[in-house]
Write an enzyme that holds these catalytic residues in place. Structure first.
Site, PDB file in Angstrom:
ATOM      1  N   CYS A  29     -53.983 -13.300  43.013  1.00  0.00           N
ATOM      2  CA  CYS A  29     -52.988 -14.335  42.830  1.00  0.00           C
ATOM      3  C   CYS A  29     -53.729 -15.030  41.741  1.00  0.00           C
ATOM      4  CB  CYS A  29     -53.248 -14.952  44.136  1.00  0.00           C
ATOM      5  SG  CYS A  29     -52.835 -14.309  45.960  1.00  0.00           S
ATOM      6  N   ARG A  54     -52.033  -9.870  36.830  1.00  0.00           N
ATOM      7  CA  ARG A  54     -53.346  -9.645  37.688  1.00  0.00           C
ATOM      8  C   ARG A  54     -53.212  -8.679  39.129  1.00  0.00           C
ATOM      9  NH1 ARG A  54     -57.056 -13.907  36.636  1.00  0.00           N
ATOM     10  NH2 ARG A  54     -57.089 -13.401  38.615  1.00  0.00           N
ATOM     11  N   TRP A  97     -50.433 -12.488  45.388  1.00  0.00           N
ATOM     12  CA  TRP A  97     -50.936 -10.462  45.643  1.00  0.00           C
ATOM     13  C   TRP A  97     -51.166 -10.903  47.362  1.00  0.00           C
ATOM     14  CZ3 TRP A  97     -51.999  -7.040  44.232  1.00  0.00           C
ATOM     15  CH2 TRP A  97     -53.158  -5.078  44.709  1.00  0.00           C
ATOM     16  N   ASN A 116     -55.516 -19.957  45.585  1.00  0.00           N
ATOM     17  CA  ASN A 116     -55.922 -18.617  46.578  1.00  0.00           C
ATOM     18  C   ASN A 116     -57.177 -17.962  47.202  1.00  0.00           C
ATOM     19  OD1 ASN A 116     -54.186 -18.373  43.589  1.00  0.00           O
ATOM     20  ND2 ASN A 116     -55.862 -17.988  42.266  1.00  0.00           N
ATOM     21  N   GLY A 117     -56.556 -17.493  47.468  1.00  0.00           N
ATOM     22  CA  GLY A 117     -59.057 -16.595  48.229  1.00  0.00           C
ATOM     23  C   GLY A 117     -57.690 -16.180  49.799  1.00  0.00           C
ATOM     24  N   GLU A 155     -64.622   8.560  35.835  1.00  0.00           N
ATOM     25  CA  GLU A 155     -63.509   7.513  35.165  1.00  0.00           C
ATOM     26  C   GLU A 155     -62.223   7.889  34.889  1.00  0.00           C
ATOM     27  OE1 GLU A 155     -63.638   4.213  34.857  1.00  0.00           O
ATOM     28  OE2 GLU A 155     -62.066   4.345  33.043  1.00  0.00           O
ATOM     29  N   LYS A 172     -58.695   6.313  36.536  1.00  0.00           N
ATOM     30  CA  LYS A 172     -57.583   6.286  36.121  1.00  0.00           C
ATOM     31  C   LYS A 172     -56.502   7.660  36.052  1.00  0.00           C
ATOM     32  CE  LYS A 172     -59.019   3.464  33.794  1.00  0.00           C
ATOM     33  NZ  LYS A 172     -59.976   2.336  33.745  1.00  0.00           N
ATOM     34  N   GLU A 216     -54.933   5.478  39.583  1.00  0.00           N
ATOM     35  CA  GLU A 216     -54.588   4.855  39.193  1.00  0.00           C
ATOM     36  C   GLU A 216     -52.973   3.809  38.859  1.00  0.00           C
ATOM     37  OE1 GLU A 216     -58.113   1.663  38.779  1.00  0.00           O
ATOM     38  OE2 GLU A 216     -57.808   3.056  37.142  1.00  0.00           O
ATOM     39  N   HIS A 273     -70.864  23.484  46.135  1.00  0.00           N
ATOM     40  CA  HIS A 273     -72.152  22.848  47.624  1.00  0.00           C
ATOM     41  C   HIS A 273     -71.408  22.834  48.084  1.00  0.00           C
ATOM     42  CE1 HIS A 273     -76.207  23.312  45.808  1.00  0.00           C
ATOM     43  NE2 HIS A 273     -75.597  22.576  44.625  1.00  0.00           N
ATOM     44  N   LYS A 312     -55.721  -6.641  39.246  1.00  0.00           N
ATOM     45  CA  LYS A 312     -56.603  -6.969  37.303  1.00  0.00           C
ATOM     46  C   LYS A 312     -57.917  -7.168  37.317  1.00  0.00           C
ATOM     47  CE  LYS A 312     -57.745  -6.053  33.662  1.00  0.00           C
ATOM     48  NZ  LYS A 312     -57.873  -4.377  33.425  1.00  0.00           N
TER      49      LYS A 312
END
Ligand code: F6R
Length: 606
Positions: free
Chosen positions: A2, A27, A74, A100-101, A481, A485, A488, A504, A601
């Site tokens: 948010c 975001r 959001w 927000n929250g 990483e 990527k 996502e 294994h 974000k």
């Protein structure tokens, strides 16, 4: 996640709010809305979807007024919809709240309000606040908000307007960032200082438990208990141009391309050729204190964690201090042992990730010492740490991290070098690493210029549903990483596995349909990696590789070779093609690259 923006001043507020919302789009969000005090009443327009859809829903004549708040939401409590979008208002449409929250006792408060006859228009926790504030008898809005917040449990960053008291916006913070932007005869409120770039030259960050009354001609801040707090405005760093995509199709592509410049800024003034070491002044550790460090613990989430995995490897290799990275999101819940002689390092691009913040608050609470490796100057985590390393990578607008991963990994190389040089790392070794670090920006530029060579690898990945990314030692951090990527932004299933662990278990899953991307540097482990690749080929798994020039790997179907750096720094270069690869695959599949589904974000909630 948010985003909040608010304005009180002499200009027409709507264009400023819409511009702020566009800045906050990066975001991640699912709906947006504005509330403007117009002729003594609150005019609210809100819409599920993107800011452009909100724009289209505005009255042709716009909304006229010079005080207002706006929000990108959001969804947490209640699905994404027009009704659940913020701002939320009371029954009389007088109080407008953007938040927000999460209000944890919202259900209980809602039941009480319903029993009193209040009719709710949304499923959100935020609407509770609007009704609570409207019901307060206090004379000033700030006192009414303070009284309402005393009934609330949970996390918030919020801004409130009142059509009956249009002279001020009230902002409050408890866990969700709030900044006040100081202008001339006008003031701004936002959850992220980027919304204020180009408008405010200085900003004030609220701390948890503080409320601000923000008027056109100034502001005052006090605690929830009513004690005044003195705030000193700080310069707002950054350029509005960071939010312009220029000729790039996506911010992600722009930010990949910016890496050479971003990295030069990370290195600037930090290479000490005289003593063959790095100099990170912000960590505020004297040589003797560095000698006392017995262990390093790195905490971050997602890509920040993976850069920490590489960071731990660098510190252990160069400084010979046992070092380990752990997801901050896990660490905070497991009642960790905190040691006096451990250096805790929080890693965060945004500086607002709630899990990382909570982890370091836990460390501090137990007496541990913390430093940050952070991109966003003045962010909550940066301020909580009080010392550390700023990346100076510039704003990262795409939801996925690219340039900040590279700059963070490099910041860890600097830290490892500095710690190493007060211990057993020789001057000759230090000089070797300094030369390697200085060469990185041009080497990255060279990799980016050869992007087209990745097309065969991208085509192979785009045609599969599942892929493995494998690497050994520091190469495993790169594999993790790289897989993240790809997941996502392309939504393909990519799983990172330590190359040594493949036999294994997951070898059972390797078929001609599961490509394996190997991070294959020309290092001491090359022979081991080639054996693993042979095991994959035996099961018909197609193998792709990011490797070095001259590596002979006949089992590899398609490869991309990066220039050689110093062995410790190779992982930084090996990661760059994986960013480009993820981009190419996602672009080929027609994905929304800059704002992938279900990702935000900065994750400012639990
Ligand atoms: C990955 C990504 C996320 C973030 C994570 C931590 O591309 O962007 O995994 O790395 O949410 O964010 P910061 O670094 O802001 O703490």
């Amino acid at each position: 996640m948010c985003g909040i923006v608010g304005y009180v001043g002499h200009r027409q507020v709507l264009p400023l709010l819409m511009e702020g919302l566009r800045r906050l789009e990066y975001r991640g969000y699912d709906s947006a809305g504005v509330a403007v005090i117009q002729g003594g009443r609150l005019a609210v327009v809100k819409k599920q979807g993107k800011v452009r859809e909100l724009d289209a829903a505005l009255p042709v004549a716009g909304l006229s007024g010079s005080v207002g708040v706006a929000h990108t939401r959001w969804a947490t409590h209640g699905e994404p919809s027009d009704a659940n979008a913020h701002p939320h208002t009371d029954a009389g449409d007088r109080i407008g709240v953007v938040h927000n929250g999460i209000i944890e006792n919202a259900a209980e408060l809602r039941a009480r309000l319903v029993a009193d006859g209040v009719v709710f228009r949304s499923q959100t926790d935020t609407e509770v606040l609007a009704h609570l504030i409207a019901a307060r008898p206090e004379n000033s809005l700030v006192d009414a908000v303070r009284a309402a917040l005393r009934q609330v449990k949970g996390a918030y960053g919020l801004a409130v307007v009142d059509a009956a008291r249009p002279e001020a916006i009230v902002a409050a913070r408890n866990g969700g960032p709030v900044v006040i932007g100081v202008g001339e005869g006008e003031m701004f409120v936002a959850s992220d200082a980027v919304a204020l770039l180009g408008h405010a030259k200085t900003v004030v960050h609220l701390d948890d438990g503080e409320l601000a009354e923000v008027r056109a001609d100034g502001f005052s801040v006090a605690t929830l208990e009513g004690a005044e707090t003195r705030k000193i405005p700080q310069a707002l760093e950054g350029e509005a141009s960071g939010f312009d995509r220029g000729d790039f199709a996506h911010f992600m592509k722009k930010e990949i391309a910016e890496q050479p410049e971003a990295l030069r800024r990370t290195l600037l003034g930090r290479l000490d050729h005289r003593f063959s070491t790095a100099h990170l002044g912000g960590i505020e550790l004297a040589a003797r204190e560095m000698l006392d460090i017995r262990r390093v613990k790195i905490l971050g989430c997602g890509s920040a964690y993976y850069s920490g995995v590489l960071g731990a490897h660098l510190i252990e290799t160069l400084a010979r201090i046992p070092a380990h990275a752990e997801p901050a999101s896990e660490f905070r819940y497991r009642n960790p042992v905190i040691e006096q002689d451990t250096l805790y390092v929080a890693v965060s691009q945004s500086g607002e990730t709630f899990d990382t913040l909570a982890a370091i608050q836990e460390v501090k609470r137990k007496g541990g010492r913390v430093m940050g490796v952070i991109n966003a100057v003045g962010s909550t985590i940066a301020r909580e740490c009080g010392r550390g390393v700023y990346l100076h990578a510039g704003p990262e607008v795409a939801v996925v991290s690219t340039k900040t991963w590279t700059c963070t990994a490099t910041a860890f190389a600097l830290l490892a070098l500095q710690l190493g040089r007060v211990r057993d790392l020789s001057a000759a070794q230090g000089a070797r690493l300094l030369a390697g670090l200085s060469a990185l920006p041009d080497q990255i530029a060279e990799i980016i210029a050869r992007e087209a060579e990745l097309a065969p690898l991208a085509a192979r990945l785009a045609g599969s549903q599942h892929a493995y990314f494998i690497g050994r030692s520091a190469g495993f951090a790169v594999a993790m990483e790289g897989a993240l990527k790809l997941k996502e932004i392309s939504y393909l299933h990519a799983e990172a596995y330590a190359a040594s662990e493949l036999k294994h278990g997951p070898l059972a899953l390797i078929t001609s349909q599961t490509p394996v991307l190997a991070v294959l540097p020309d290092d001491d482990l090359l022979a081991k990696n080639l054996s693993t690749i042979a095991e994959v080929r035996t099961r018909q798994g197609p193998v792709l590789a990011i490797t070095h020039p001259g590596v002979y790997a006949p089992d590899v179907e398609a490869a991309f070779a990066v220039p050689r750096s110093e062995p410790e720094l190779d992982p930084i270069l090996l990661n760059i093609p994986l960013q480009l690869l993820a981009y190419q695959v996602a672009q080929g599949l027609g994905r929304e690259i800059d704002q992938p589904r279900n990702l935000a974000k900065s994750v400012t909630v639990e």
